[in-house]
Each structure stands twice: as structure tokens, then as C-alpha cells.
Design a protein around this motif. Structure first.
Motif, PDB file in Angstrom:
ATOM      1  N   ARG B  26      46.072  29.866  42.508  1.00  0.00           N
ATOM      2  CA  ARG B  26      45.472  30.106  41.371  1.00  0.00           C
ATOM      3  C   ARG B  26      45.056  31.626  41.123  1.00  0.00           C
ATOM      4  N   TYR B  27      45.885  32.373  41.493  1.00  0.00           N
ATOM      5  CA  TYR B  27      45.373  33.837  41.465  1.00  0.00           C
ATOM      6  C   TYR B  27      46.229  34.510  40.095  1.00  0.00           C
ATOM      7  N   CYS B  28      45.371  35.505  39.483  1.00  0.00           N
ATOM      8  CA  CYS B  28      46.050  36.013  38.360  1.00  0.00           C
ATOM      9  C   CYS B  28      47.346  36.663  38.600  1.00  0.00           C
ATOM     10  N   PRO B  29      48.114  36.842  37.346  1.00  0.00           N
ATOM     11  CA  PRO B  29      49.205  37.769  37.559  1.00  0.00           C
ATOM     12  C   PRO B  29      48.852  39.133  37.991  1.00  0.00           C
ATOM     13  N   GLY B  30      49.488  39.644  38.907  1.00  0.00           N
ATOM     14  CA  GLY B  30      49.427  40.970  39.286  1.00  0.00           C
ATOM     15  C   GLY B  30      48.400  40.993  40.330  1.00  0.00           C
ATOM     16  N   VAL B  56      39.624  30.736  58.434  1.00  0.00           N
ATOM     17  CA  VAL B  56      38.258  30.283  57.643  1.00  0.00           C
ATOM     18  C   VAL B  56      38.319  31.002  56.524  1.00  0.00           C
ATOM     19  N   ALA B  57      38.171  29.965  55.121  1.00  0.00           N
ATOM     20  CA  ALA B  57      38.296  30.443  53.894  1.00  0.00           C
ATOM     21  C   ALA B  57      36.867  30.981  53.540  1.00  0.00           C
ATOM     22  N   PRO B  58      36.762  31.996  52.389  1.00  0.00           N
ATOM     23  CA  PRO B  58      35.471  32.470  52.035  1.00  0.00           C
ATOM     24  C   PRO B  58      34.995  31.795  50.625  1.00  0.00           C
ATOM     25  N   VAL B  59      34.300  32.260  50.342  1.00  0.00           N
ATOM     26  CA  VAL B  59      33.851  31.937  48.778  1.00  0.00           C
ATOM     27  C   VAL B  59      34.032  33.060  48.015  1.00  0.00           C
ATOM     28  N   GLY B  60      34.975  32.882  46.898  1.00  0.00           N
ATOM     29  CA  GLY B  60      35.591  33.883  45.899  1.00  0.00           C
ATOM     30  C   GLY B  60      36.785  33.569  45.645  1.00  0.00           C
ATOM     31  N   CYS B  61      37.578  34.454  44.998  1.00  0.00           N
ATOM     32  CA  CYS B  61      38.963  34.158  44.360  1.00  0.00           C
ATOM     33  C   CYS B  61      39.760  33.561  45.480  1.00  0.00           C
ATOM     34  N   SER B  62      39.669  33.699  46.903  1.00  0.00           N
ATOM     35  CA  SER B  62      40.497  33.270  48.000  1.00  0.00           C
ATOM     36  C   SER B  62      39.741  31.850  48.477  1.00  0.00           C
ATOM     37  N   VAL B  63      38.900  31.396  47.593  1.00  0.00           N
ATOM     38  CA  VAL B  63      38.246  30.103  48.370  1.00  0.00           C
ATOM     39  C   VAL B  63      39.390  29.186  48.753  1.00  0.00           C
ATOM     40  N   PHE B  64      40.246  29.053  48.015  1.00  0.00           N
ATOM     41  CA  PHE B  64      41.520  27.936  47.980  1.00  0.00           C
ATOM     42  C   PHE B  64      42.334  28.528  49.064  1.00  0.00           C
ATOM     43  N   GLY B 135      35.591  39.167  41.843  1.00  0.00           N
ATOM     44  CA  GLY B 135      36.661  38.514  41.182  1.00  0.00           C
ATOM     45  C   GLY B 135      36.298  37.154  40.583  1.00  0.00           C
ATOM     46  N   MET B 136      35.823  36.238  41.412  1.00  0.00           N
ATOM     47  CA  MET B 136      35.935  34.855  40.941  1.00  0.00           C
ATOM     48  C   MET B 136      34.644  34.478  39.743  1.00  0.00           C
ATOM     49  N   THR B 137      33.713  35.380  39.755  1.00  0.00           N
ATOM     50  CA  THR B 137      32.462  35.205  39.024  1.00  0.00           C
ATOM     51  C   THR B 137      32.820  36.086  37.622  1.00  0.00           C
ATOM     52  N   GLY B 138      33.925  36.778  37.500  1.00  0.00           N
ATOM     53  CA  GLY B 138      34.146  37.429  36.310  1.00  0.00           C
ATOM     54  C   GLY B 138      33.996  39.002  36.255  1.00  0.00           C
ATOM     55  N   GLY B 139      34.089  39.503  37.398  1.00  0.00           N
ATOM     56  CA  GLY B 139      34.252  41.014  37.332  1.00  0.00           C
ATOM     57  C   GLY B 139      32.906  41.834  37.273  1.00  0.00           C
ATOM     58  N   GLN B 140      31.867  41.100  38.204  1.00  0.00           N
ATOM     59  CA  GLN B 140      30.627  41.784  38.381  1.00  0.00           C
ATOM     60  C   GLN B 140      30.633  43.098  39.307  1.00  0.00           C
ATOM     61  N   MET B 141      29.829  43.916  39.548  1.00  0.00           N
ATOM     62  CA  MET B 141      29.668  44.962  40.321  1.00  0.00           C
ATOM     63  C   MET B 141      29.455  44.431  41.604  1.00  0.00           C
ATOM     64  N   THR B 224      43.019  41.706  36.115  1.00  0.00           N
ATOM     65  CA  THR B 224      41.983  40.967  35.309  1.00  0.00           C
ATOM     66  C   THR B 224      40.663  41.388  35.118  1.00  0.00           C
ATOM     67  N   ASN B 225      39.993  41.820  36.028  1.00  0.00           N
ATOM     68  CA  ASN B 225      38.636  42.201  35.960  1.00  0.00           C
ATOM     69  C   ASN B 225      38.663  43.772  35.841  1.00  0.00           C
ATOM     70  N   TRP B 226      39.756  44.416  36.305  1.00  0.00           N
ATOM     71  CA  TRP B 226      39.486  45.875  35.859  1.00  0.00           C
ATOM     72  C   TRP B 226      39.997  46.047  34.456  1.00  0.00           C
ATOM     73  N   GLY B 227      40.672  45.011  33.903  1.00  0.00           N
ATOM     74  CA  GLY B 227      41.024  45.459  32.526  1.00  0.00           C
ATOM     75  C   GLY B 227      42.240  46.257  32.540  1.00  0.00           C
ATOM     76  N   ILE B 228      43.319  46.268  33.352  1.00  0.00           N
ATOM     77  CA  ILE B 228      44.167  47.253  33.559  1.00  0.00           C
ATOM     78  C   ILE B 228      45.683  46.098  33.617  1.00  0.00           C
ATOM     79  N   ALA B 229      46.698  46.940  33.116  1.00  0.00           N
ATOM     80  CA  ALA B 229      47.950  46.117  33.455  1.00  0.00           C
ATOM     81  C   ALA B 229      48.245  46.148  35.179  1.00  0.00           C
ATOM     82  N   PRO B 230      48.915  44.910  35.377  1.00  0.00           N
ATOM     83  CA  PRO B 230      49.280  45.085  36.787  1.00  0.00           C
ATOM     84  C   PRO B 230      49.945  46.431  37.435  1.00  0.00           C
ATOM     85  N   GLU B 231      50.798  46.957  36.854  1.00  0.00           N
ATOM     86  CA  GLU B 231      51.454  47.948  37.488  1.00  0.00           C
ATOM     87  C   GLU B 231      50.549  49.311  37.414  1.00  0.00           C
TER      88      GLU B 231
END
Lengths: 355, 259
Positions: B26-30, B56-64, B135-141, B224-231
Motif C-alpha cells: 500500500r506504499y505510495c510511489p517513490g 513485529v509490525a508498528p503502527v504507521g505506514c508499515s503497519v501491514f 506518514g500514515m496520518t497525512g504528514g504531521q510534524m 507524498t507528505n513532503w510534497g516533492i517528486a520521488p527523485e
């Protein structure tokens, strides 16, 4: 086996060792600390796992990890520590793992005090963590019953893949009584088919409480509810005294139930037709038996060491058939038998029952 | 000269790691989670650890993460992976227990659990993905967000007077006697990815040898959350993150050097 003079906390700890406890994770908090101290020595000398965690939060998550491997695992704490454990308890419920939690309840809210209290009835029966579940809750009224409930707790936990909480007020944890411990039993010799052991010659196993799709989460919740329904049907437990011809039924659990027993005895000596029901399981609440008794008695008095929490379950069980009155002390104060007797007499006369 | 090789002459130079499940993520491109997953899977394969591994998986983007590896796995509460891993490892000392955690999970809500696991010298390995943002919650500090970094909860840029400066967790954990191997690597280019792989192998060997707690911090991108293209995000790691989070070996105990 013979009876020994045992402190409640030590007795619970030693009983757990003898019925096959493999791992304990905990954090010091009064009035349960002797439990942790006893296990620090016994588990270590037996080559089993004992670890003093950095917090109750860590302790319950260590329990979560150890329970994932299929081990018999336990933690203990007291009211404020249980508040911290609620996160882990919810995850454990969401992953259907067996474990035993001992809550030696003290006065609250907040830091409160270290005196015996039953003010966490709602917490343990209603809100042990977020989400739709109840733990199985056992409430001992003596050191002997606390010992007996340890084995029952582990057996119920294994049987239902569910957490069992022993809700002992500080009085049970701190007092010394003659009691008999179970004999030393061997550790389990098999591993359940859901336990994490490493995916060797089999498909991988996953322990998780995450169901992203609403339909999947609902299906899981319905599965838990089906299990809880079965528990409710088969595991309600209570003991009674002099209920056969009672006009007034007194209901109290743990230490309050024991004090009420003395008061009911005294009332009987005065010729009052009073009986006692002491719930041993707080969840499932012994509503079947209370409902039956409600058909035979004229009124009910609930005695608790809180401002009135279990009384809500009593009222639900009775369904408005008869009047229900309440006597309670809070702040960690244990009511004296004569206070309860006075409450019995008042309730009795209010019901206009003639001796 | 014949330029076409026959099938018998062809060599396999790239294949799917056995430890990595053949499922879409489910990871974003890049996003560099994919690279980190692959490196970890390759390391598990190369050391022959799949049958012994418990992830042991965490809570966050890598929860899965538990879906993406073929190992036995459990999914911890937010930040509690080191505590859960402790419970698993104490019961199964012969198994290899790995936590995979992001910076919000490990540095913020789970700061106590990771520090005490390191202090106890818990025989677990932690893969720490640091991308300076939730990451998962949408780019908070995050506690690792850079000074001035704009996030959805620091829209004017992180003000260090109000929210402190980035926490360098590798440097913190290196202080504990129980920590045997603590290094920071980056996933922003091939050379660094190779170094990261080598570090993951070492970290797992530390656990196999029972030398104590091991952790590999991986500077990672979150386009995605930095708002920058992958490269460009990979450049952002090199230009902005590395000055705040210097790459290097923060703890390599002598017994680890001897491995």
C-alpha cells in the motif's frame, strides 16, 4: 497439603507459579507490589521469565508479545496502573489472546490512596480498553478464593482465548489468612495452533487486531460477541448464604460481600429474614441467579466499596421487579459489619416486612 | 559470433526474495519503505532466518509489514513494538525477533519502550525508518522533522523554540551499555542502499550471536507528505536530512567488530 498463613498478594503469585505460569511482566505499585516481588524470586529460581518493565504500558505490551507465543502469561497492577494498561488490554482482546491480569484495586480517582477500594468495577467490567469487549472478571473474597481463582483464570483464558482479570480489592491483597496452595503442576506441553513460533514447515501466522474493511471488522466483532455470549451463558458464578426464605437479598462482592456476610449473620440472629448473594464473576454478572431470586424476595440491598457501580447490573438483572437500595463507602474505607447491619435493618423496615 | 544465449547459459541475477511476500503493498510511489523491506528480506534470506523470524509490525505506514513478509508476525500498539518484541523474545530466545518502526512510532510515542529495550540489551533487532514526518496520518510534524520543515501540523515551518529540535535517536541509544550495534544509513542512492544492506546483515548477526540490542536507522523519503517528486525526494534526503542526521556508526561494540 496443609494450610499456611499467607498474604493475599503472595498467595496469588505462588498459586500462579504452581499452575504453570511461564512469564510475568509487571511494574511496582501499592497495594500489589508483594506479588511482583514474590515472582521476581520464584520465577527466576525456576528458570522462568520474570521482567520488571519500565511502565505498566510496557508491561502489558510485553504480556501481549509473550501471549502471542502461546505462553501462560500474567501481569498484576493496581487501579492507576490498570488505567495505563487499557491500551494493551484492548489490543489483546482484538487479537484474541489468553492472559491473566490481577488488579488489586485501591482508592481513586487520580492518585487516590492505597486503601482497599472497589471503585474500578466499571473500569474492569465495562471499559478495560477501547472497543467492544468485556474481560472475564473474577472477584475473590478471601485469600483462599484468590488462590482458587488463579487456576480458574488461566483455564478460562485458555478455553476462550480471552483475557481474565482477577479484581481483588486491596484488602484481599494485603491481608493474611490461612489458606491452601495447589500442588506444583507441570508447564504446558503443547503449543496452540495460532501461536507464533516461526514459520517452519507451515504457513506463516499473524497476530493482529487490524481489520481495515468495515465488513471484516464487523465480522471479527460478531465473532467476539458470540464468544462473550457463550461465556455469559456458562460462566456466571456466585455463592449464597441463607437465601432460601429470605425477604431481603443483600448483594456484595469481594471484601464488601464478606463484610455483608457478617452483617447478614447478625441480622439472622435478630430474626430478620435476610440472605446474601456474593457474585464471584463480575463479568459475566450472575444475572440469571439474581433474576431467579428476585422472584422470591421483596427487596434487595447492594453493598459496595464505591459510590454504587455494581448496583446498575443488579437493577438490570432485577428489571424493576423489586426495590433496590444501596449502602457503600468510598475513599478506600471498608464498611464495618454494624454499618451494613444498620443498612439492612433500614431496608428491611422500609419494605415493611414484619419479623 | 552468436549473441543470443540459450536458456541453459542464462543466469539468474535478480529474483524475488523468499522472505518477501508476493503481494502488492500500500506504499505510495517513490516511498523507500519498499527498498527497506527488500533489504531486510534479502538479509533474512541470506542468513537463512525466515523459519526463525518473528516480525513485529508498528503502527504507521508499515503497519501491514506483517502482510509483506513471509515470516510469523504480530502487530504492536503505536510505539510499543520493542515491548511486544521483548515479550516474544523472552519466550522464544532461539527465534529472531525484528521490530520495524517509523520515526513517529519509535522517537515520539515509543521513546520509552525503545530506550529501555536498548538499555536492557534486549536481543532484538530494530529497523528504524526515519523520514522526518508522520506518514500514515497525512504528514504531521514528527520529533525528527527538520527546523523550518513545513508539515500539516507545522504549516509555517517547525519552530524549534516552540517544539524543540530534531531528536537523533541513534545517538541517544548508543549511550546505553545494552546497545551492541547502532548505525545510521540512508536509502537515497545505490551506494548507500548497499551500505544499508550490509548494516542490516550485521544487525541480524548481532542478534544471532546474542550480543545485545541492534538497530539500523534508515533515512527514508516520503514524497507524498513532503510534497516533492520521488527523485527530488531522494535529493532532499541528501541535502537536508543528512546534515541533521549524519550517517555513521554510533555504536559498534568490540564484540560486534569481532563478528
Amino acid at each position: 497439603m496443609t494450610k499456611e498463613l499467607l498474604k493475599g498478594n503472595v498467595a496469588i503469585a505462588e498459586a500462579a507459579v504452581r499452575v504453570g505460569l511461564e512469564a510475568y511482566f509487571g511494574y511496582p505499585i501499592t497495594p500489589q507490589t508483594e506479588l511482583l516481588e514474590h515472582l521476581s524470586q520464584r520465577m527466576t529460581e525456576l528458570g522462568r521469565v520474570f521482567l520488571q518493565a519500565e511502565s505498566e504500558v510496557a508491561a502489558i505490551n510485553m504480556v501481549y508479545g509473550a501471549a502471542s507465543t502461546g505462553a501462560r502469561v500474567m501481569t498484576s497492577s493496581s487501579s492507576p496502573g490498570i488505567s495505563l494498561m487499557q491500551e494493551g488490554l484492548s489490543y489483546i482482546a482484538g487479537s484474541e489472546l489468553p492472559c491473566v491480569i490481577v488488579d488489586v484495586m485501591r482508592g481513586g480517582p487520580g492518585l487516590g490512596n492505597i486503601l482497599p477500594s472497589q471503585a474500578d468495577y466499571f473500569q474492569v467490567t465495562r471499559s478495560a480498553g477501547h472497543g467492544d469487549f468485556h474481560p472475564i472478571v473474577l472477584a475473590p473474597a478471601s485469600v483462599q478464593e484468590a488462590i482458587d481463582f488463579v487456576e480458574l483464570a488461566f483455564d478460562l483464558a485458555d478455553k476462550y482465548r480471552h483475557m481474565v482479570l482477577i479484581a481483588a480489592d486491596g484488602q484481599i491483597g494485603q491481608m493474611m489468612e490461612p489458606a491452601e496452595l495447589p500442588p506444583m503442576r507441570p508447564l504446558r506441553d503443547s503449543t496452540p495452533d495460532w501461536a507464533l513460533t516461526g514459520a517452519k514447515a507451515r504457513e506463516k501466522r499473524v497476530v493482529t487486531s487490524l481489520y481495515l474493511k468495515g465488513e471484516d471488522e464487523e465480522a471479527f466483532n460478531l465473532k467476539i460477541q458470540k464468544k462473550l455470549k457463550q461465556i455469559k451463558k456458562t460462566e456466571q458464578r456466585s455463592v449464597e448464604y441463607a437465601t432460601e426464605d429470605a425477604e431481603l437479598l443483600v448483594i456484595g462482592f469481594g471484601t464488601a460481600g464478606r463484610v455483608a456476610y457478617s452483617a447478614v449473620e447478625a441480622a439472622r440472629e435478630k430474626g430478620l429474614r435476610v440472605g446474601l448473594l456474593r457474585p464471584q464473576t463480575l463479568w459475566p454478572f450472575p444475572e440469571q441467579r439474581i433474576s431467579e431470586l428476585a422472584d422470591c424476595v421483596s427487596g434487595c440491598l447492594v453493598v459496595e466499596m464505591n459510590a454504587g457501580q455494581m448496583i446498575e447490573d443488579v437493577r438490570l438483572a432485577i428489571g424493576g421487579q423489586i426495590p433496590v437500595t444501596f449502602y457503600g463507602r468510598t475513599g478506600g474505607i471498608v464498611p464495618m459489619p454494624d454499618e451494613v447491619l444498620a443498612a439492612i435493618e433500614e431496608s428491611y423496615h422500609r419494605l415493611q416486612i414484619t419479623v | 559470433m552468436e549473441l543470443v544465449m540459450t536458456p541453459t547459459e542464462m543466469q539468474v541475477v535478480y529474483e524475488h526474495p523468499r522472505s518477501l511476500a508476493d503481494v502488492p503493498t500500500r506504499y505510495c510511489p517513490g516511498c523507500t519503505h519498499g527498498i527497506a523491506h527488500r533489504l531486510l528480506a534479502e538479509a533474512i534470506d541470506e542468513l537463512g532466518l525466515l523459519e526463525r523470524t518473528i516480525l513485529v509490525a508498528p503502527v504507521g505506514c508499515s503497519v501491514f509489514a506483517y502482510e509483506y513478509f513471509n515470516a510469523d508476525a504480530c502487530q504492536a500498539a503505536h510505539g510499543r513494538a520493542p515491548a511486544m518484541a521483548t515479550g516474544v523474545k523472552r519466550m522464544l530466545p532461539e527465534n529472531i525477533v525484528i521490530t520495524y518502526q517509523g520515526d513517529g512510532d519509535l522517537v515520539s510515542i515509543g521513546a520509552a519502550e525503545i530506550m529501555h529495550a536498548a538499555a536492557r540489551g534486549e536481543q532484538i533487532t530494530t529497523i528504524f525508518i526515519n523520514n522526518a514526518v508522520y506518514g500514515m496520518t497525512g504528514g504531521q510534524m514528527a520529533p525528527t522533522s527538520l527546523p523550518g520543515q513545513k508539515t500539516t501540523s507545522s504549516p509555517l515551518g517547525r519552530d524549534t523554540h516552540l517544539t524543540g529540535a530534531p531528536i537523533r535517536m541513534s545517538e541517544v541509544l548508543a549511550q546505553f551499555d545494552g546497545a551492541a550495534y547502532i548505525v545510521r544509513r540512508s536509502l537515497h542512492d545505490v551506494a548507500n542502499i548497499r551500505k544499508a544492506k550490509k548494516a542490516i546483515l550485521t544487525a541480524l548477526k548481532v542478534q544471532m550471536a546474542g550480543l545485545g540490542f541492534s538497530m539500523v536507522e534508515l533515512l527514508s523519503s516520503c514524497p507524498t507528505n513532503w510534497g516533492i517528486a520521488p527523485e527530488k525526494a531522494l535529493d532532499w534526503i541528501e541535502e537536508n536530512m543528512i546534515p541533521h542526521f549524519p550517517l555513521g556508526d554510533y555504536k559498534v561494540r568490540d564484540d560486534v567488530k569481532a563478528l
